[in-house]
Design a protein around this motif. Structure first.
Motif, PDB file in Angstrom:
ATOM      1  N   ASN A  82       0.814  -1.200  -0.079  1.00  0.00           N
ATOM      2  CA  ASN A  82      -0.069   0.096  -0.050  1.00  0.00           C
ATOM      3  C   ASN A  82       1.055   1.038  -0.096  1.00  0.00           C
ATOM      4  N   THR A  83       0.391   2.188  -0.534  1.00  0.00           N
ATOM      5  CA  THR A  83       0.865   3.838  -0.456  1.00  0.00           C
ATOM      6  C   THR A  83      -0.183   4.646  -0.220  1.00  0.00           C
ATOM      7  N   ASP A  84       0.344   5.788   0.396  1.00  0.00           N
ATOM      8  CA  ASP A  84      -0.446   6.879   0.654  1.00  0.00           C
ATOM      9  C   ASP A  84       0.204   7.995   0.812  1.00  0.00           C
ATOM     10  N   LYS A  85      -0.173   9.213   0.751  1.00  0.00           N
ATOM     11  CA  LYS A  85       0.330  10.459   1.110  1.00  0.00           C
ATOM     12  C   LYS A  85      -0.595  11.495   1.771  1.00  0.00           C
ATOM     13  N   SER A  86      -0.449  12.153   2.831  1.00  0.00           N
ATOM     14  CA  SER A  86      -0.727  13.253   3.560  1.00  0.00           C
ATOM     15  C   SER A  86      -0.313  14.274   3.659  1.00  0.00           C
ATOM     16  N   TYR A  87      -0.933  15.464   3.764  1.00  0.00           N
ATOM     17  CA  TYR A  87      -0.136  16.725   3.953  1.00  0.00           C
ATOM     18  C   TYR A  87      -1.035  17.630   4.744  1.00  0.00           C
ATOM     19  N   TRP A  88      -0.455  18.629   5.605  1.00  0.00           N
ATOM     20  CA  TRP A  88      -0.868  19.369   6.614  1.00  0.00           C
ATOM     21  C   TRP A  88      -0.047  20.992   6.600  1.00  0.00           C
ATOM     22  N   PRO A  89      -0.924  21.746   6.950  1.00  0.00           N
ATOM     23  CA  PRO A  89      -0.356  23.116   6.852  1.00  0.00           C
ATOM     24  C   PRO A  89       0.527  23.401   8.232  1.00  0.00           C
ATOM     25  N   SER A  90       0.441  22.629   8.995  1.00  0.00           N
ATOM     26  CA  SER A  90       1.096  22.477  10.271  1.00  0.00           C
ATOM     27  C   SER A  90       1.994  21.509  10.729  1.00  0.00           C
ATOM     28  N   PRO A  91       3.033  21.275  11.466  1.00  0.00           N
ATOM     29  CA  PRO A  91       3.526  19.888  11.546  1.00  0.00           C
ATOM     30  C   PRO A  91       2.688  19.106  12.362  1.00  0.00           C
ATOM     31  N   GLN A  92       2.784  18.223  12.243  1.00  0.00           N
ATOM     32  CA  GLN A  92       1.906  17.045  12.667  1.00  0.00           C
ATOM     33  C   GLN A  92       2.620  15.883  13.417  1.00  0.00           C
ATOM     34  N   ASN A  93       2.255  15.113  14.577  1.00  0.00           N
ATOM     35  CA  ASN A  93       2.923  13.722  14.962  1.00  0.00           C
ATOM     36  C   ASN A  93       1.917  12.843  14.418  1.00  0.00           C
ATOM     37  N   VAL A  94       2.431  11.798  13.666  1.00  0.00           N
ATOM     38  CA  VAL A  94       1.803  10.908  12.809  1.00  0.00           C
ATOM     39  C   VAL A  94       2.151   9.668  13.443  1.00  0.00           C
ATOM     40  N   THR A  95       1.042   8.752  13.446  1.00  0.00           N
ATOM     41  CA  THR A  95       1.332   7.165  13.807  1.00  0.00           C
ATOM     42  C   THR A  95       0.733   6.332  12.822  1.00  0.00           C
ATOM     43  N   LEU A  96       1.424   5.545  12.199  1.00  0.00           N
ATOM     44  CA  LEU A  96       0.913   4.698  11.228  1.00  0.00           C
ATOM     45  C   LEU A  96       0.982   3.234  11.632  1.00  0.00           C
ATOM     46  N   ILE A  97      -0.367   2.635  11.582  1.00  0.00           N
ATOM     47  CA  ILE A  97      -0.357   1.048  12.303  1.00  0.00           C
ATOM     48  C   ILE A  97      -0.411   0.285  11.034  1.00  0.00           C
ATOM     49  N   LEU A  98       0.241  -0.425  10.685  1.00  0.00           N
ATOM     50  CA  LEU A  98       0.335  -1.666   9.674  1.00  0.00           C
ATOM     51  C   LEU A  98      -0.177  -2.840  10.299  1.00  0.00           C
ATOM     52  N   GLN A  99      -1.276  -3.432   9.591  1.00  0.00           N
ATOM     53  CA  GLN A  99      -1.849  -5.006  10.379  1.00  0.00           C
ATOM     54  C   GLN A  99      -1.764  -5.755   8.878  1.00  0.00           C
ATOM     55  N   TYR A 100      -1.454  -6.997   9.009  1.00  0.00           N
ATOM     56  CA  TYR A 100      -1.515  -7.913   8.322  1.00  0.00           C
ATOM     57  C   TYR A 100      -1.762  -9.322   8.842  1.00  0.00           C
ATOM     58  N   PRO A 101      -2.768  -9.922   8.350  1.00  0.00           N
ATOM     59  CA  PRO A 101      -3.794  -9.761   7.059  1.00  0.00           C
ATOM     60  C   PRO A 101      -4.870  -8.872   7.687  1.00  0.00           C
ATOM     61  N   GLY A 102      -5.383  -8.183   6.522  1.00  0.00           N
ATOM     62  CA  GLY A 102      -6.610  -7.282   7.095  1.00  0.00           C
ATOM     63  C   GLY A 102      -7.830  -8.151   7.626  1.00  0.00           C
ATOM     64  N   SER A 103      -7.748  -9.504   6.926  1.00  0.00           N
ATOM     65  CA  SER A 103      -8.984 -10.502   7.558  1.00  0.00           C
ATOM     66  C   SER A 103      -8.587 -11.751   6.962  1.00  0.00           C
ATOM     67  N   GLY A 104      -8.907 -12.690   7.459  1.00  0.00           N
ATOM     68  CA  GLY A 104      -8.680 -14.090   6.836  1.00  0.00           C
ATOM     69  C   GLY A 104      -7.309 -14.484   7.476  1.00  0.00           C
ATOM     70  N   GLN A 105      -6.786 -15.715   7.058  1.00  0.00           N
ATOM     71  CA  GLN A 105      -5.254 -16.318   7.127  1.00  0.00           C
ATOM     72  C   GLN A 105      -4.487 -15.742   6.187  1.00  0.00           C
ATOM     73  N   GLY A 106      -3.361 -15.211   6.950  1.00  0.00           N
ATOM     74  CA  GLY A 106      -2.273 -14.763   5.924  1.00  0.00           C
ATOM     75  C   GLY A 106      -1.125 -15.749   5.554  1.00  0.00           C
ATOM     76  N   ALA A 107      -0.315 -15.269   4.787  1.00  0.00           N
ATOM     77  CA  ALA A 107       0.866 -16.014   4.468  1.00  0.00           C
ATOM     78  C   ALA A 107       1.927 -15.928   5.760  1.00  0.00           C
ATOM     79  N   ILE A 108       2.728 -16.697   5.538  1.00  0.00           N
ATOM     80  CA  ILE A 108       4.021 -16.679   6.933  1.00  0.00           C
ATOM     81  C   ILE A 108       4.893 -15.328   6.635  1.00  0.00           C
ATOM     82  N   VAL A 109       4.892 -14.232   7.287  1.00  0.00           N
ATOM     83  CA  VAL A 109       5.431 -13.076   7.181  1.00  0.00           C
ATOM     84  C   VAL A 109       7.013 -13.497   7.210  1.00  0.00           C
ATOM     85  N   THR A 110       7.643 -12.829   6.036  1.00  0.00           N
ATOM     86  CA  THR A 110       9.319 -13.060   6.296  1.00  0.00           C
ATOM     87  C   THR A 110       9.843 -11.417   6.191  1.00  0.00           C
TER      88      THR A 110
END
Length: 159
Positions: A82-110
């Motif tokens: 996934n990719t995404d872009k966000s912009y703000w007019p003043s400085p921000q503290n940002v927390t990105l939380i990645l979760q895999y899989p979104g649902s169901g059973q995922g692959a074994i993460v390497t």
């Protein structure tokens, strides 16, 4: 101010904590998506991984921060991105939380790679659930005092 964006694309859930102003170019906001259901956890035989599976590596390359977890192994493949872009007019503290899989059973993460382009070089990353060698992973990537937060996340695994 802390920012929050949630994006569910395929099997990758992205959350940045806070509230997004109307001038953000993030167009896939889905509030109140749960991130605590990892389902049954399957472990990969750790002896097949000839490296430390919990190490988080941060490299500063040009104007980017590159966070990596794990290592590419033979026969793994890209299982989510996934990719995404966000912009703000003043400085921000940002927390990105990645979760895999979104649902169901995922692959074994390497291997997980998150490349972040932001206006400051202040950031951190950590695994908060699951991990390398398991069928689920959740990690947090933080960017502090930034006017923009652009990221590209790739997760590799073995089925």
């Amino acid at each position: 101010m802390h920012q929050q964006v949630e994006v569910l694309i395929g099997s990758l859930l992205i959350i940045a904590v806070g509230s997004i102003p109307t001038y953000s170019n993030s167009n896939n906001i889905q509030p109140d998506t749960p991130i605590d259901d990892f389902g049954e956890i399957d472990f990969l035989e750790i002896s097949t991984f000839p490296y430390e599976t919990t190490e988080i590596v941060v490299d500063e390359v040009d104007a980017n921060l590159r966070y990596t977890f794990g290592k590419r192994v033979k026969n793994d493949r890209l299982v989510s991105q996934n990719t995404d872009k966000s912009y703000w007019p003043s400085p921000q503290n940002v927390t990105l939380i990645l979760q895999y899989p979104g649902s169901g059973q995922g692959a074994i993460v390497t291997f997980v790679e998150v490349i972040v382009n932001q206006s400051s070089n202040i950031g951190a990353g950590r695994i908060i659930a699951g991990g390398i060698g398991m069928r689920s992973i959740a990690s947090i990537i933080e960017g502090n005092r930034t006017y923009w937060f652009n990221y590209s996340a790739n997760i590799y695994g073995i089925y």
